[in-house]
Design a protein around this motif. Sequence first.
Motif, PDB file in Angstrom:
ATOM      1  N   ARG A 106      -5.559  -0.470   2.996  1.00  0.00           N
ATOM      2  CA  ARG A 106      -5.887   0.053   1.465  1.00  0.00           C
ATOM      3  C   ARG A 106      -7.102   0.843   1.722  1.00  0.00           C
ATOM      4  N   TYR A 147      -2.446   4.632  -5.090  1.00  0.00           N
ATOM      5  CA  TYR A 147      -3.784   4.761  -5.080  1.00  0.00           C
ATOM      6  C   TYR A 147      -4.394   5.999  -5.729  1.00  0.00           C
ATOM      7  N   PRO A 177       0.892  -1.203   0.045  1.00  0.00           N
ATOM      8  CA  PRO A 177       0.107   0.115   0.086  1.00  0.00           C
ATOM      9  C   PRO A 177       0.853   1.400  -0.113  1.00  0.00           C
TER      10      PRO A 177
END
Length: 467
Positions: free
Chosen positions: A315, A14, A9
């Motif tokens: 996440r 993201y 992560p």
Amino acid sequence: MNAPTALPPTLKRYLKETVRQAWPVLISAWASMAFAVIDTTMAGHTSAADLQAMSLAVSIYLTIFIGLMGVIHALIPIIGQHFGAGRLEAVGQAWGQGVWLALGLSAAGAITLLFPEAWLEFSGNINPEVMTKIRYYLYALILAMPAALIFRTIYCLGTAVSRPKVVMTINLVSIPVKALLNWAFMFGKFGLPAMGAAGAGLSTAAVSWLMLAMGLWVLRNDGFFRQFRLRPGRPRWSAQKELLRLGLPMGGSYLVEVCAFTFMALMVAREGMFVSGSHQIMANLAALCYMMPMAIGIASASLTSQAIGARDPARAMLTGRAGFVLALSGALLTSALLVSFKPLILALYTTDPDVTRLATQLLFILPIFHLFDAMQCINTYVLRAWKVAVMPLVMQVVALTGIGLIGGWYLGFGPAAGALQPIINAIMPNAPTGAATLWLTAALGLGLSALLLRLWYWRTLKRYVQH
């Protein structure tokens, strides 16, 4: 293909993932707006009665449809969590229950469209010719509603499983079809009678069913979607309760936003047509600017719900943070563009010097309004990923109705009219008092809502980590 597997992560990862999912959502939103632009521009070349009928009828239809659409959007976090957890058949079952919900909501929406007179009581005396055109336009849209709402279930499915390009492509393909059918039905081409505004409604119905057919064809033939075994099945009350428990407050949030702008326009009309014109420019710009944080919010909600379903707290938190960073960055960039290109933006909207002068003053508040609007938007959508929808609705009612509308009326048109004049003079010198007050109180309400929703989001994360 199954749900995304766990990777190290990082916020950068993201951020990229959110952008990759957000831009097709944004294009889809712009494509949907093109339908209204096509209707309005073509109605302007038929008759004044058709144009007025179109304006009034569209406001009625959108108020109803957007509220019902919001209920359907409960599918995004529900399907997203199933997909993240690898419950593939549950994805298909949830979508099937969404189809049944869409059919039920279509029936409810159709009943409200059958009686336009109840909506138009706020508009005074309507010319009988215009009223007839409104009625036939809305009757045609009754035919469109089931297809449009079922298509939203496909939109929700594609978004929740990170396949938003499906709906984007269908929306883009439908634009020229909509324009062609409008031309044929409204102006009487290919041997058809000229139907004016009613023809625009009929073309919307035809295109809505065509879009649904294309969407269902993709679901049936795309190998990715076949893994979910998508079938309506039988309606199950337990599943419908889950959808309604989440969807009704979500639909309420959408409805509050639409009604807030509607009633703002009604109050601003007291200050004359030039002020109304400048307010309409503000409202249209605010709606256009809102599309970007909305797209980021929808993408963040779907990715966060997948992480929640996968029981991956790192996440889930990082996708929420990535959405917030992107929305804040985008809002700051948009606000800078509004400030830098104000004269050019206004020139695209109007050549009237009075409207331009008033809009120039009001536009001073729009960058602040947009920044707060973007922040409350992203927090609302990420909370929905956690199936938290009631609190965002409460915040929006307080912000847009309580502070924005009621507070704006009281301080701009009511007993305390002019109380905010010193602040208005500092931020928007020479702006019309009523309109400026409404935009100022709306911005303050959104700012408060954004802050409270952020605190509620942190509370939600804390409770999740503890459990």
